[in-house]
Write a protein that holds these residues in place. Structure first.
Motif, PDB file in Angstrom:
ATOM      1  N   ALA A 154       0.852  -1.192   0.000  1.00  0.00           N
ATOM      2  CA  ALA A 154       0.000   0.000   0.000  1.00  0.00           C
ATOM      3  C   ALA A 154       0.887   1.240   0.000  1.00  0.00           C
ATOM      4  CB  ALA A 154      -0.925  -0.010   1.223  1.00  0.00           C
ATOM      5  N   LYS A 155       0.247   2.416  -0.098  1.00  0.00           N
ATOM      6  CA  LYS A 155       0.967   3.691  -0.135  1.00  0.00           C
ATOM      7  C   LYS A 155       0.213   4.707   0.713  1.00  0.00           C
ATOM      8  CE  LYS A 155      -1.164   4.086  -4.688  1.00  0.00           C
ATOM      9  NZ  LYS A 155      -0.902   4.167  -6.134  1.00  0.00           N
ATOM     10  N   PRO A 156       0.912   5.678   1.271  1.00  0.00           N
ATOM     11  CA  PRO A 156       0.257   6.621   2.182  1.00  0.00           C
ATOM     12  C   PRO A 156      -0.754   7.542   1.516  1.00  0.00           C
ATOM     13  CG  PRO A 156       2.555   7.215   1.823  1.00  0.00           C
ATOM     14  CD  PRO A 156       2.363   5.864   1.226  1.00  0.00           C
TER      15      PRO A 156
ATOM     16  N   TYR B 178      -3.924   3.965   4.669  1.00  0.00           N
ATOM     17  CA  TYR B 178      -3.104   3.774   3.478  1.00  0.00           C
ATOM     18  C   TYR B 178      -3.980   3.260   2.334  1.00  0.00           C
ATOM     19  CZ  TYR B 178       1.534   4.478   5.543  1.00  0.00           C
ATOM     20  OH  TYR B 178       2.660   5.018   6.114  1.00  0.00           O
ATOM     21  N   PHE B 179      -3.512   3.469   1.114  1.00  0.00           N
ATOM     22  CA  PHE B 179      -4.269   3.064  -0.069  1.00  0.00           C
ATOM     23  C   PHE B 179      -3.609   1.856  -0.725  1.00  0.00           C
ATOM     24  CE2 PHE B 179      -5.395   7.402   0.775  1.00  0.00           C
ATOM     25  CZ  PHE B 179      -6.746   7.452   0.499  1.00  0.00           C
TER      26      PHE B 179
ATOM     27  N   ASN C  89      -6.939   3.047  -7.430  1.00  0.00           N
ATOM     28  CA  ASN C  89      -6.851   4.506  -7.344  1.00  0.00           C
ATOM     29  C   ASN C  89      -7.296   5.050  -5.997  1.00  0.00           C
ATOM     30  OD1 ASN C  89      -6.000   4.402  -9.987  1.00  0.00           O
ATOM     31  ND2 ASN C  89      -7.948   5.098 -10.866  1.00  0.00           N
ATOM     32  N   ASN C  90      -8.322   4.432  -5.407  1.00  0.00           N
ATOM     33  CA  ASN C  90      -8.893   5.020  -4.199  1.00  0.00           C
ATOM     34  C   ASN C  90      -9.449   3.964  -3.244  1.00  0.00           C
ATOM     35  OD1 ASN C  90      -9.538   7.357  -2.663  1.00  0.00           O
ATOM     36  ND2 ASN C  90     -11.669   7.230  -3.343  1.00  0.00           N
TER      37      ASN C  90
ATOM     38  N   GLY D  19      -8.171  -1.040 -10.673  1.00  0.00           N
ATOM     39  CA  GLY D  19      -7.759  -2.413 -10.387  1.00  0.00           C
ATOM     40  C   GLY D  19      -8.810  -3.416 -10.831  1.00  0.00           C
ATOM     41  N   LYS D  20      -8.688  -4.634 -10.383  1.00  0.00           N
ATOM     42  CA  LYS D  20      -9.639  -5.680 -10.735  1.00  0.00           C
ATOM     43  C   LYS D  20     -10.978  -5.430 -10.053  1.00  0.00           C
ATOM     44  CE  LYS D  20      -6.310  -9.366 -11.662  1.00  0.00           C
ATOM     45  NZ  LYS D  20      -6.756  -9.545 -13.066  1.00  0.00           N
ATOM     46  N   LEU D  21     -12.067  -5.709 -10.771  1.00  0.00           N
ATOM     47  CA  LEU D  21     -13.408  -5.436 -10.256  1.00  0.00           C
ATOM     48  C   LEU D  21     -13.825  -6.445  -9.195  1.00  0.00           C
ATOM     49  CD1 LEU D  21     -15.283  -4.521 -13.572  1.00  0.00           C
ATOM     50  CD2 LEU D  21     -14.218  -2.976 -11.924  1.00  0.00           C
ATOM     51  N   ASP D  22     -13.502  -7.717  -9.412  1.00  0.00           N
ATOM     52  CA  ASP D  22     -13.903  -8.772  -8.485  1.00  0.00           C
ATOM     53  C   ASP D  22     -12.721  -9.181  -7.614  1.00  0.00           C
ATOM     54  OD1 ASP D  22     -16.489  -8.894  -9.615  1.00  0.00           O
ATOM     55  OD2 ASP D  22     -15.736 -10.196 -11.216  1.00  0.00           O
ATOM     56  N   PHE D  23     -13.045  -9.609  -6.396  1.00  0.00           N
ATOM     57  CA  PHE D  23     -12.013 -10.016  -5.447  1.00  0.00           C
ATOM     58  C   PHE D  23     -11.975 -11.537  -5.358  1.00  0.00           C
ATOM     59  CE2 PHE D  23     -13.104  -5.721  -4.223  1.00  0.00           C
ATOM     60  CZ  PHE D  23     -11.861  -5.147  -3.971  1.00  0.00           C
TER      61      PHE D  23
END
Length: 227
Positions: free
Chosen positions: A89-91, A147-148, A153-154, A208-212
């Motif tokens: 992740a990133k701050p 963190y993201f 993106n969000n 990112g990917k839509l499904d987990f």
């Protein structure tokens, strides 16, 4: 975990029922208890996040059934573990600096195992299914819950903690040693999608990917004491 006391009660009750009927028949079937503990290396295999394997620990109590006239023995009981892993992740969403945010995951697994006697009393191959209940992912550092997640993106790290609570796993491993003390190696793979519950969270998956999708992977190394 609120259900752990009930689960333990069920395990002990079943073991005593087995003990009461174990002496019937032409063969002396021996019942006992196994206690084992050791370290784990846990990960979630997924294309949604970049993860890192981290060490944790696991302990277990098992009721065992020794079948002298068979090529296998049986055991059943509960395994409790505290597992650790990291997610990159990133701050800030626009930041280029990334680091792994560390999580822990508490699990309780009910399992039944078959132990193939390669060398009776000394070496067995162990395998069987496991039903797992686990909590949410917990931050080891609360300051990083904002963190993201890298690759989105969000999507904040705090948004992905409510993973699936019930999972089905399979384990395979080996135990080697003398009759009452053995070393044990076990690999556990999750057949169910442990990240599936995140699809119901209405998360922002932009970028990112839509499904987990993810399957847990756990390696255990430890020792068994048999009674």
């Amino acid at each position: 975990m609120k259900n752990l006391k009930f689960i333990l009660l069920v395990v002990f009750t079943l073991s005593f029922v087995t003990l009461s009927f174990s002496q019937k028949g032409s063969y002396r079937i021996t019942n006992g208890f196994n206690i084992f503990g050791g370290i784990t290396e846990f990960d979630i295999i997924t294309d949604n996040f970049e993860t890192s394997k981290e060490r944790g620990f696991m302990g277990s109590i098992m009721a065992s059934v020794d079948l002298p006239h068979k090529w296998y023995n049986l055991s059943y009981g509960i395994q409790l573990s505290e597992n650790n892993m990291g997610i990159l992740a990133k701050p800030e969403p626009s930041s280029t600096n990334t680091e792994f945010v560390d999580f822990k995951l508490l699990t309780a697994q009910l399992g039944m195992f078959m132990h193939v006697k390669l060398i009776p009393d000394y070496l067995t191959i162990d395998f069987g299914p496991l039903l797992q209940y686990n909590g949410a992912l917990e931050f080891k550092d609360k300051n990083k819950e904002g963190y993201f997640v890298n690759g989105y993106n969000n999507l904040a790290a705090k948004d992905i903690i409510n993973i699936s609570k019930f999972n089905v796993n399979a384990a395979i491993g080996a135990s080697v040693g003398i009759k009452h003390i053995k070393f044990k190696a076990q690999y556990i793979y999750g057949f169910t999608n442990i990240l599936g519950a995140l699809d119901n969270e209405n998360l922002d998956t932009t970028g990112g990917k839509l499904d987990f999708n993810g399957n847990q992977s756990l390696l255990f190394l430890g020792a068994i004491i048999s009674f």
